[in-house]
Write a protein that holds these residues in place. Structure first.
Motif, PDB file in Angstrom:
ATOM      1  N   ASN A   4     -10.868 -22.378  10.731  1.00  0.00           N
ATOM      2  CA  ASN A   4     -12.275 -22.747  10.857  1.00  0.00           C
ATOM      3  C   ASN A   4     -13.209 -21.812  10.113  1.00  0.00           C
ATOM      4  OD1 ASN A   4     -11.610 -24.920  12.526  1.00  0.00           O
ATOM      5  ND2 ASN A   4     -11.568 -23.610  14.323  1.00  0.00           N
ATOM      6  N   ILE A   5     -12.672 -20.823   9.422  1.00  0.00           N
ATOM      7  CA  ILE A   5     -13.529 -19.933   8.650  1.00  0.00           C
ATOM      8  C   ILE A   5     -13.402 -20.277   7.171  1.00  0.00           C
ATOM      9  CG2 ILE A   5     -13.451 -18.097  10.385  1.00  0.00           C
ATOM     10  CD1 ILE A   5     -11.432 -16.610   8.676  1.00  0.00           C
ATOM     11  N   LYS A   6     -14.283 -19.726   6.358  1.00  0.00           N
ATOM     12  CA  LYS A   6     -14.277 -20.005   4.920  1.00  0.00           C
ATOM     13  C   LYS A   6     -12.916 -19.694   4.308  1.00  0.00           C
ATOM     14  CE  LYS A   6     -19.023 -18.860   3.622  1.00  0.00           C
ATOM     15  NZ  LYS A   6     -19.789 -17.907   2.811  1.00  0.00           N
ATOM     16  N   LYS A   7     -12.555 -20.440   3.272  1.00  0.00           N
ATOM     17  CA  LYS A   7     -11.272 -20.222   2.599  1.00  0.00           C
ATOM     18  C   LYS A   7     -11.156 -18.791   2.077  1.00  0.00           C
ATOM     19  CE  LYS A   7      -9.975 -24.797   1.019  1.00  0.00           C
ATOM     20  NZ  LYS A   7      -9.614 -25.618  -0.130  1.00  0.00           N
ATOM     21  N   GLU A   8     -12.227 -18.283   1.513  1.00  0.00           N
ATOM     22  CA  GLU A   8     -12.206 -16.924   0.962  1.00  0.00           C
ATOM     23  C   GLU A   8     -11.958 -15.899   2.068  1.00  0.00           C
ATOM     24  OE1 GLU A   8     -14.692 -14.886  -2.554  1.00  0.00           O
ATOM     25  OE2 GLU A   8     -15.911 -15.482  -0.829  1.00  0.00           O
ATOM     26  N   TYR A   9     -12.548 -16.112   3.231  1.00  0.00           N
ATOM     27  CA  TYR A   9     -12.328 -15.228   4.367  1.00  0.00           C
ATOM     28  C   TYR A   9     -10.877 -15.314   4.826  1.00  0.00           C
ATOM     29  CZ  TYR A   9     -17.441 -14.794   4.990  1.00  0.00           C
ATOM     30  OH  TYR A   9     -18.761 -14.540   4.827  1.00  0.00           O
ATOM     31  N   ARG A  10     -10.387 -16.545   4.900  1.00  0.00           N
ATOM     32  CA  ARG A  10      -9.000 -16.757   5.312  1.00  0.00           C
ATOM     33  C   ARG A  10      -8.050 -16.046   4.357  1.00  0.00           C
ATOM     34  NH1 ARG A  10      -9.477 -22.208   6.291  1.00  0.00           N
ATOM     35  NH2 ARG A  10      -8.974 -22.681   4.141  1.00  0.00           N
ATOM     36  N   ASN A  57     -16.436  -5.212  -3.189  1.00  0.00           N
ATOM     37  CA  ASN A  57     -16.597  -6.611  -2.779  1.00  0.00           C
ATOM     38  C   ASN A  57     -15.554  -6.997  -1.743  1.00  0.00           C
ATOM     39  OD1 ASN A  57     -18.745  -6.968  -4.497  1.00  0.00           O
ATOM     40  ND2 ASN A  57     -17.596  -8.081  -6.059  1.00  0.00           N
ATOM     41  N   ILE A  58     -14.341  -6.494  -1.894  1.00  0.00           N
ATOM     42  CA  ILE A  58     -13.270  -6.784  -0.932  1.00  0.00           C
ATOM     43  C   ILE A  58     -13.615  -6.190   0.427  1.00  0.00           C
ATOM     44  CG2 ILE A  58     -10.856  -6.257  -0.347  1.00  0.00           C
ATOM     45  CD1 ILE A  58     -11.164  -8.527  -2.389  1.00  0.00           C
ATOM     46  N   GLU A  59     -14.111  -4.953   0.440  1.00  0.00           N
ATOM     47  CA  GLU A  59     -14.479  -4.316   1.706  1.00  0.00           C
ATOM     48  C   GLU A  59     -15.558  -5.114   2.427  1.00  0.00           C
ATOM     49  OE1 GLU A  59     -15.564  -0.448   0.296  1.00  0.00           O
ATOM     50  OE2 GLU A  59     -13.463   0.244   0.222  1.00  0.00           O
ATOM     51  N   THR A  60     -16.547  -5.575   1.674  1.00  0.00           N
ATOM     52  CA  THR A  60     -17.611  -6.396   2.251  1.00  0.00           C
ATOM     53  C   THR A  60     -17.048  -7.724   2.753  1.00  0.00           C
ATOM     54  OG1 THR A  60     -19.197  -5.401   0.730  1.00  0.00           O
ATOM     55  CG2 THR A  60     -19.854  -7.473   1.772  1.00  0.00           C
ATOM     56  N   LEU A  61     -16.173  -8.317   1.959  1.00  0.00           N
ATOM     57  CA  LEU A  61     -15.557  -9.591   2.327  1.00  0.00           C
ATOM     58  C   LEU A  61     -14.718  -9.448   3.598  1.00  0.00           C
ATOM     59  CD1 LEU A  61     -15.384 -12.493   1.258  1.00  0.00           C
ATOM     60  CD2 LEU A  61     -13.352 -11.809  -0.012  1.00  0.00           C
ATOM     61  N   VAL A  62     -13.968  -8.363   3.715  1.00  0.00           N
ATOM     62  CA  VAL A  62     -13.159  -8.119   4.921  1.00  0.00           C
ATOM     63  C   VAL A  62     -14.071  -8.000   6.138  1.00  0.00           C
ATOM     64  CG1 VAL A  62     -11.663  -6.462   6.096  1.00  0.00           C
ATOM     65  CG2 VAL A  62     -11.198  -7.077   3.731  1.00  0.00           C
ATOM     66  N   TYR A  63     -15.170  -7.265   6.010  1.00  0.00           N
ATOM     67  CA  TYR A  63     -16.107  -7.101   7.121  1.00  0.00           C
ATOM     68  C   TYR A  63     -16.647  -8.462   7.571  1.00  0.00           C
ATOM     69  CZ  TYR A  63     -20.380  -6.064   9.655  1.00  0.00           C
ATOM     70  OH  TYR A  63     -21.367  -6.048  10.603  1.00  0.00           O
ATOM     71  N   ARG A  64     -17.097  -9.260   6.607  1.00  0.00           N
ATOM     72  CA  ARG A  64     -17.667 -10.566   6.939  1.00  0.00           C
ATOM     73  C   ARG A  64     -16.605 -11.511   7.497  1.00  0.00           C
ATOM     74  NH1 ARG A  64     -21.450 -11.100   1.568  1.00  0.00           N
ATOM     75  NH2 ARG A  64     -23.041  -9.639   2.261  1.00  0.00           N
ATOM     76  N   ARG A  78     -13.840 -10.675   9.137  1.00  0.00           N
ATOM     77  CA  ARG A  78     -13.505 -10.259  10.509  1.00  0.00           C
ATOM     78  C   ARG A  78     -14.587 -10.714  11.488  1.00  0.00           C
ATOM     79  NH1 ARG A  78     -12.335  -4.253  11.080  1.00  0.00           N
ATOM     80  NH2 ARG A  78     -11.684  -4.963  13.129  1.00  0.00           N
ATOM     81  N   LYS A  79     -15.835 -10.586  11.075  1.00  0.00           N
ATOM     82  CA  LYS A  79     -16.952 -10.997  11.929  1.00  0.00           C
ATOM     83  C   LYS A  79     -16.887 -12.510  12.187  1.00  0.00           C
ATOM     84  CE  LYS A  79     -21.980 -10.748  12.183  1.00  0.00           C
ATOM     85  NZ  LYS A  79     -23.209 -10.338  11.515  1.00  0.00           N
ATOM     86  N   SER A  80     -16.628 -13.282  11.140  1.00  0.00           N
ATOM     87  CA  SER A  80     -16.519 -14.727  11.270  1.00  0.00           C
ATOM     88  C   SER A  80     -15.334 -15.122  12.155  1.00  0.00           C
ATOM     89  CB  SER A  80     -16.373 -15.353   9.879  1.00  0.00           C
ATOM     90  OG  SER A  80     -16.243 -16.740   9.967  1.00  0.00           O
ATOM     91  N   LEU A  81     -14.198 -14.451  11.958  1.00  0.00           N
ATOM     92  CA  LEU A  81     -13.019 -14.739  12.780  1.00  0.00           C
ATOM     93  C   LEU A  81     -13.291 -14.386  14.239  1.00  0.00           C
ATOM     94  CD1 LEU A  81     -10.105 -15.682  12.991  1.00  0.00           C
ATOM     95  CD2 LEU A  81      -9.396 -13.335  12.477  1.00  0.00           C
ATOM     96  N   LEU A 113     -12.891 -16.796  17.445  1.00  0.00           N
ATOM     97  CA  LEU A 113     -12.018 -16.453  18.575  1.00  0.00           C
ATOM     98  C   LEU A 113     -12.783 -16.483  19.892  1.00  0.00           C
ATOM     99  CD1 LEU A 113      -9.863 -13.635  16.978  1.00  0.00           C
ATOM    100  CD2 LEU A 113      -9.113 -15.923  17.642  1.00  0.00           C
ATOM    101  N   ILE A 114     -14.043 -16.077  19.860  1.00  0.00           N
ATOM    102  CA  ILE A 114     -14.868 -16.144  21.066  1.00  0.00           C
ATOM    103  C   ILE A 114     -15.037 -17.605  21.477  1.00  0.00           C
ATOM    104  CG2 ILE A 114     -17.223 -15.777  21.929  1.00  0.00           C
ATOM    105  CD1 ILE A 114     -17.175 -13.091  20.363  1.00  0.00           C
ATOM    106  N   LYS A 115     -15.205 -18.498  20.491  1.00  0.00           N
ATOM    107  CA  LYS A 115     -15.285 -19.944  20.798  1.00  0.00           C
ATOM    108  C   LYS A 115     -13.990 -20.438  21.445  1.00  0.00           C
ATOM    109  CE  LYS A 115     -18.298 -21.176  16.932  1.00  0.00           C
ATOM    110  NZ  LYS A 115     -18.354 -21.897  15.641  1.00  0.00           N
ATOM    111  N   GLU A 116     -12.847 -19.830  21.047  1.00  0.00           N
ATOM    112  CA  GLU A 116     -11.543 -20.216  21.593  1.00  0.00           C
ATOM    113  C   GLU A 116     -11.329 -19.661  23.010  1.00  0.00           C
ATOM    114  OE1 GLU A 116      -8.838 -21.969  20.344  1.00  0.00           O
ATOM    115  OE2 GLU A 116      -9.955 -22.559  18.564  1.00  0.00           O
ATOM    116  N   GLY A 117     -12.238 -18.786  23.473  1.00  0.00           N
ATOM    117  CA  GLY A 117     -12.125 -18.271  24.817  1.00  0.00           C
ATOM    118  C   GLY A 117     -11.661 -16.832  24.932  1.00  0.00           C
ATOM    119  N   PHE A 118     -11.474 -16.152  23.800  1.00  0.00           N
ATOM    120  CA  PHE A 118     -11.128 -14.728  23.851  1.00  0.00           C
ATOM    121  C   PHE A 118     -12.344 -13.958  24.333  1.00  0.00           C
ATOM    122  CE2 PHE A 118      -7.091 -13.590  21.796  1.00  0.00           C
ATOM    123  CZ  PHE A 118      -6.647 -14.849  21.449  1.00  0.00           C
TER     124      PHE A 118
END
Length: 186
Positions: A127-133, A159-166, A168-171, A175-180
């Motif tokens: 459910n997250i962006k392909k680039e994030y995945r 750019n990778i460090e920023t992408l990883v941060y974003r 992880r935040k999106s994931l 996960l919170i939506k999934e009930g974690f």
């Protein structure tokens, strides 16, 4: 020395067992990585095969500037991007094929990842962006460094460090939506 690099060197010197080792060691991870691009496990398997065929037929030079795995995944990424460009306008699968593919993908994931918690993480990743995945897969599932991921994704390390941060935040939001709960995500 990277085991894949030594296997590839042996293959280039005429020893077929070297290439068999490469396929054995990298096939599954490459398939799952490519699945992040195309969203179809069967197509990802074909793209992984195409990647290996490209290596067998063209025998590209491995310069050793990165790990063998990084080099292989970069080739796979290019194969996937070419596939996506070629098939961007033509839908290939019917709805029945798609539902069957999702079922096959889930079965494969369950055999690859035994714990229920990891399965939920994979579902949330859909459910997250392909680039994030892609970046999360490379960093956390394939255990590549930010530098190696930057080579594969053709981005700077910053750019990778920023992408990883974003990512992880999106994931985390998924996960919170999934009930974690927050404690489980630490």
């Amino acid at each position: 020395m990277d085991n894949g690099a030594s296997s590839y060197r042996r293959f280039l010197n005429g020893e077929e067992s070297g290439f068999v080792e490469i396929i054995r060691d990298y096939k599954d991870g490459l398939i799952f990585y490519l699945n992040g691009f195309v969203g179809n496990i069967h197509t990802a398997e074909e793209l992984a095969e195409d990647t290996f065929v490209k290596i067998i037929t063209k025998k590209p030079r491995f310069a050793g500037k990165s790990s063998f795995k990084t080099w292989l995944y970069a080739i796979g990424r290019n194969v996937a991007l070419n596939y996506i460009k070629k098939h961007a306008r033509t839908p290939e699968t019917s709805i029945d094929d798609y539902s069957e593919s999702i079922c096959d993908e889930e079965n494969l994931e369950q055999s690859y990842i035994c714990e229920e918690r990891k399965i939920i993480i994979h579902r949330a990743m859909r459910n997250i962006k392909k680039e994030y995945r892609q970046i999360l897969w490379l960093i956390y599932f394939e255990n590549l460094s930010n530098k190696e991921a930057s080579i594969i994704m053709k981005k700077s390390v910053h750019n990778i460090e920023t992408l990883v941060y974003r990512a992880r935040k999106s994931l985390k939001e998924e996960l919170i939506k999934e009930g974690f709960t927050y404690e489980e995500l630490q």
